[in-house]
Design an enzyme around this catalytic site. Structure first.
Site: not given
Ligand code: PMP
Length: 306
Positions: A157
């Site tokens: 991220k």
């Molecule tokens: N894809 C992106 C680009 C995101 O920013 C997120 C949010 N974190 C997700 C998928 C979903 O990931 P998670 O389930 O770990 O929040």
């Protein structure tokens, strides 16, 4: 954002209004930060705030840092402890979202990653739904392509990479949709602006593989584990755009989105336009899991109060 809430910044717990950086900070110039998004769910029956998969989130934050050659000043465990302390200091008795991040904190001109100091901060805000999970979402395929893992690692991220998400999200909302679906650089279905995506076709759950430049979502992984427990087959494979239109069900997963069902893609109604039975089943177990009420997945939550 409650600027009076207590956050963690420069090794201290203090009011969010006092957590500031200089305008020449590397992270501000170049988006050189990595972040997490973690939910705390308040359980009325247990009178406790339950943090969802805190270990996994800090593991991913450290992995994001590693990809970007950052040196975290704290261990995964120390970061998790700071999150618990922030929750306690704010005495949260409702659903909360925590935003931990590591950022290049030096005032330094070159955009390089090595030999530039990294710092850790964490703030939080009260949050219920990020997307309306009660109604079906109307989404579009974005005209923007998802950044490729060889451009900015998408399994981390990385703050700078979210300019790509912002372009797609604004385009979608300004054109009257709730969210956007990215295609990857090859033209296959990738993910939402901040969500992973799943399809149901002929009783099978299908999601793009992690090699399709998607974030390794923690909700994605959790939903796959729930599906396994429910005996629902899961396939990780490339998905063509038109498969979205003819899917029986489509939904997003994410810390913010949770499990958000999609009723239309590019104005094509999905299934009969109602929440599908697989989505409903998975959502039910997911909601029980985040509240620590699912016997199989009790270990996913960490209580804040003793
Ligand atoms: N894809 C992106 C680009 C995101 O920013 C997120 C949010 N974190 C997700 C998928 C979903 O990931 P998670 O389930 O770990 O929040």
């Amino acid at each position: 954002m409650d600027l009076n809430s207590i956050a963690y910044h420069r090794s201290e717990f203090k009011k969010l209004s006092d957590c500031n950086v200089n305008v020449a900070t590397h992270a501000l110039q170049y988006g050189t930060a990595v972040f997490g998004g973690i939910r705390g769910y308040y359980s009325e029956s247990q009178k406790n705030l339950l943090i969802f998969r805190v270990d996994r989130h800090f593991k991913r934050l450290h992995q994001s840092a590693k990809m970007m050659q950052m040196v975290p000043p704290l261990s995964e465990k120390e970061m998790a402890n700071i999150l618990i302390q922030v929750a306690r200091l704010n005495n949260y008795r409702q659903n909360v979202y925590f935003r931990p991040f590591l950022y290049k904190s030096a005032t330094q001109l070159s955009p390089r990653f090595h030999d530039v100091k990294d710092d850790f901060s964490l703030y939080s805000l009260k949050m219920d739904d990020y997307l309306d999970t009660n109604k079906g979402l109307s989404v579009c395929v974005s005209s923007w392509r998802r950044i490729d893992d060889n451009i900015i690692p998408t399994r981390g991220k990385v703050s700078g990479g979210y300019a790509n998400s912002g372009l797609a999200k604004s385009e979608a909302v300004q054109n009257g949709y709730d969210e956007a679906i990215f295609l990857d650089t090859r033209g296959y279905v990738c993910e939402g602006s901040a969500e992973n995506i799943f399809l149901v076709r002929d009783g099978k759950l299908i999601t793009p593989p992690v090699s399709a430049s998607v974030l390794e979502g923690i909700t994605r992984r959790s939903v796959m584990e729930i599906a396994k427990s429910e005996g629902i087959p899961v396939e990780e494979r490339d998905i063509a755009r038109a498969e979205l239109y003819i899917a029986d069900e489509v939904f997003f997963t994410g810390t913010g989105a949770q499990i958000a069902w999609i009723s239309a893609v590019d104005r094509r109604i999905i299934g009969d336009g109602n929440m599908g039975s697989f989505t409903e089943r998975l959502r039910k177990r997911f909601v029980a899991s985040v509240l620590g009420e699912d016997a199989e997945f009790k270990s996913w939550v960490t209580p804040v109060y003793e």
